[in-house]
Design a protein around this motif. Sequence first.
Motif, PDB file in Angstrom:
ATOM      1  N   THR A 195      -6.961   3.669  -2.130  1.00 59.58           N
ATOM      2  CA  THR A 195      -6.682   2.263  -1.824  1.00 59.58           C
ATOM      3  C   THR A 195      -7.646   1.279  -2.491  1.00 59.58           C
ATOM      4  O   THR A 195      -7.219   0.338  -3.151  1.00 59.58           O
ATOM      5  N   ASP A 208       1.968   2.850   3.544  1.00 62.26           N
ATOM      6  CA  ASP A 208       0.980   3.915   3.352  1.00 62.26           C
ATOM      7  C   ASP A 208       0.761   4.695   4.641  1.00 62.26           C
ATOM      8  O   ASP A 208       0.651   5.922   4.641  1.00 62.26           O
ATOM      9  N   HIS A 240      -1.350   2.559  -5.096  1.00 63.01           N
ATOM     10  CA  HIS A 240      -1.180   3.961  -5.489  1.00 63.01           C
ATOM     11  C   HIS A 240       0.205   4.390  -5.052  1.00 63.01           C
ATOM     12  O   HIS A 240       0.881   3.667  -4.315  1.00 63.01           O
ATOM     13  N   HIS A 276       1.320   8.714   5.309  1.00 65.02           N
ATOM     14  CA  HIS A 276       0.281   9.661   5.725  1.00 65.02           C
ATOM     15  C   HIS A 276       0.690  10.479   6.945  1.00 65.02           C
ATOM     16  O   HIS A 276       0.385  11.659   7.032  1.00 65.02           O
ATOM     17  N   LYS A 323      -5.954  -3.856   6.079  1.00 64.18           N
ATOM     18  CA  LYS A 323      -7.147  -3.063   5.767  1.00 64.18           C
ATOM     19  C   LYS A 323      -8.244  -3.936   5.163  1.00 64.18           C
ATOM     20  O   LYS A 323      -7.982  -4.721   4.251  1.00 64.18           O
ATOM     21  N   HIS A 348      -2.667  10.946  -0.811  1.00 66.47           N
ATOM     22  CA  HIS A 348      -2.625  10.586  -2.228  1.00 66.47           C
ATOM     23  C   HIS A 348      -4.040  10.724  -2.780  1.00 66.47           C
ATOM     24  O   HIS A 348      -4.946  11.124  -2.075  1.00 66.47           O
ATOM     25  N   ASP A 361       0.838  -1.192   0.000  1.00 69.47           N
ATOM     26  CA  ASP A 361       0.000   0.000   0.000  1.00 69.47           C
ATOM     27  C   ASP A 361       0.884   1.257   0.000  1.00 69.47           C
ATOM     28  O   ASP A 361       1.696   1.446   0.898  1.00 69.47           O
TER      29      ASP A 361
HETATM   30 ZN    ZN Z   1      -3.483   5.912   2.061  1.00 67.91          ZN
END
Ligand code: ZN
Length: 560
Positions: free
Chosen positions: A79, A317, A365, A321, A176, A499, A38
């Motif tokens: 995502t 990810d 991503h 963030h 997730k 993102h 991720d």
């Molecule tokens: Zn994210």
Amino acid sequence: MAHLFTCLMVASPLLLPIGNALAADASDIRLVVQITVDGLRGDLLHRYGPSFGPDGFRRMTENGVWYTDAHHMHANTETIVGHATLATGAHPSEHGMIGNSWFNRADGRLGYNIEDPDYELIPVPGFEGEGKQLDPTQALAKTSGRSPANLLASTFGDELFKSNNGRSKIIGISGKDRSAVAMAGHVGKAFWMSVETGAFQSSTYYYDEYPNWVTEWNSERPADVAIGTKWNLSAPIDSYLLAANDDRPYETDLKGFGRTFPHEFGAPADGLYYTQALVSPLGDKLTASFGKAAVLGEELGKDGIVDFLSLSFSGVDATNHFFGPSSLENEEMVRVLDRTLADLFAFLDKEVGQDHLLFVLSADHGMPEMSEYMAEHGHASERNGHTALADELNDEIEASLGVKGAIKAFFRPYIYLDHEGITAAGGDQRTIERLIVDSLAARPGISMAMPSVPFPEQRESFLEGPIRKNYHPERSGDIYVVQSPYSFLLDPGAIAVMHGSPWRYDTHVPILFSGPGIEAAKVARRVGTVDVAVTLSEFFGTTMPSGASGSALSEVFRRH
Ligand SMILES: [Zn+2]
């Protein structure tokens, strides 16, 4: 002449030893392992390559086919959108996952992509009634039920399952929920980590009750291992490229987790421990550990029927963030993931066998740098809250056109207009769209806005294609808003960088394939993430996923 002859001899498949030719056959593959990291922007494997060990990422970058200029071709690089594209080979216009959330015109509220009240979570034995923790990414979900019902295209896993009348086992696992559910498709089984309890869980879409191996894995409470400890660097600080990027004022402090190493875990009772676990390398280690339990528990890759295991690692990810992709935390997270992958690969070699494993690796991503970091490097950037922007636009529309409340919702990147309200007030939607588009284009931090039917005079840009590929008439808004590069368009909250744009730092991801007989190659040709599921379907000769628009990546079929 002698040289040419040698080359011809080497190039001729007829002269290859028979063992090699057989090793290249898809029928030898017993387990496909699709790894999704991720937020792993396409350049990060280059940047951190020198710090990797020989058996993690380098097993794939050095022995597989590495596409270095691979991109998502849709605009809203989030995502669920990226995972659904990797799973289906389709664009969001076909698979329907246009964003992590969208405004549902039928019931007038924002909804979460895989939310489904018909399929509640199955309580994990031993964890009943525990925890009520906050997952900031799922705040829009109204129920805890989850299913792939909103995924409108079939996945490679779905097609593999059909190709042998349901004998393949298909499993998706992630920190997730959305990453697990998208990759498991419609016929697979999905498991994800609860930020309330740290247990890996599933919903009644998939099971009536958990298989024994799930209950056993959870009963040892592996997520609790870091309670009372700190996230420390795994190597001496001077071995890190980004050693100087630890304490920067624009990084965030996730409720006491801190901006600098060591990051101290809170107690579960404080409410964020399990979220912190996912923002540290522990989350990825748990995902790998649960994946191993699945291989053993479901006997994946044990017989001649190809099984499919998707592991989506959420940690990179999370550090992006909260601390940014050029933070010391990001470097440490990728470095530890390299070791986690090495350990996973060794396990799979032992349990399934190197000659029976096909690996695919990509990302859902990329990631922008933080606005302030880019400002330090000479780039103009803005931070704009999107709710205030919608209010300002509504005021402008009312002042010039006399229509009140024309914007029903602005959930980045889409503005949803109140179609009925505009008609009732005698307004013209096209005129309102034009006012919004012109007003947005004049603001700092916004690059452009495009209505679902573009105005003829709008400047030609590579952004138009990705925005159209993201458009689904029932789910997308009326106007797509693109922030300027490195500008941040989201209400201030827990996260510092987001993102989701069509700019290249958000669309650029790695794609790697490795397995027996696949010739090592580094390919600089531009390819798309829609090509991944098509390549897998071609490899195993299954029906193509229903909405797939990619092409098979020919280098994966070259044999040494
Ligand atoms: Zn994210």
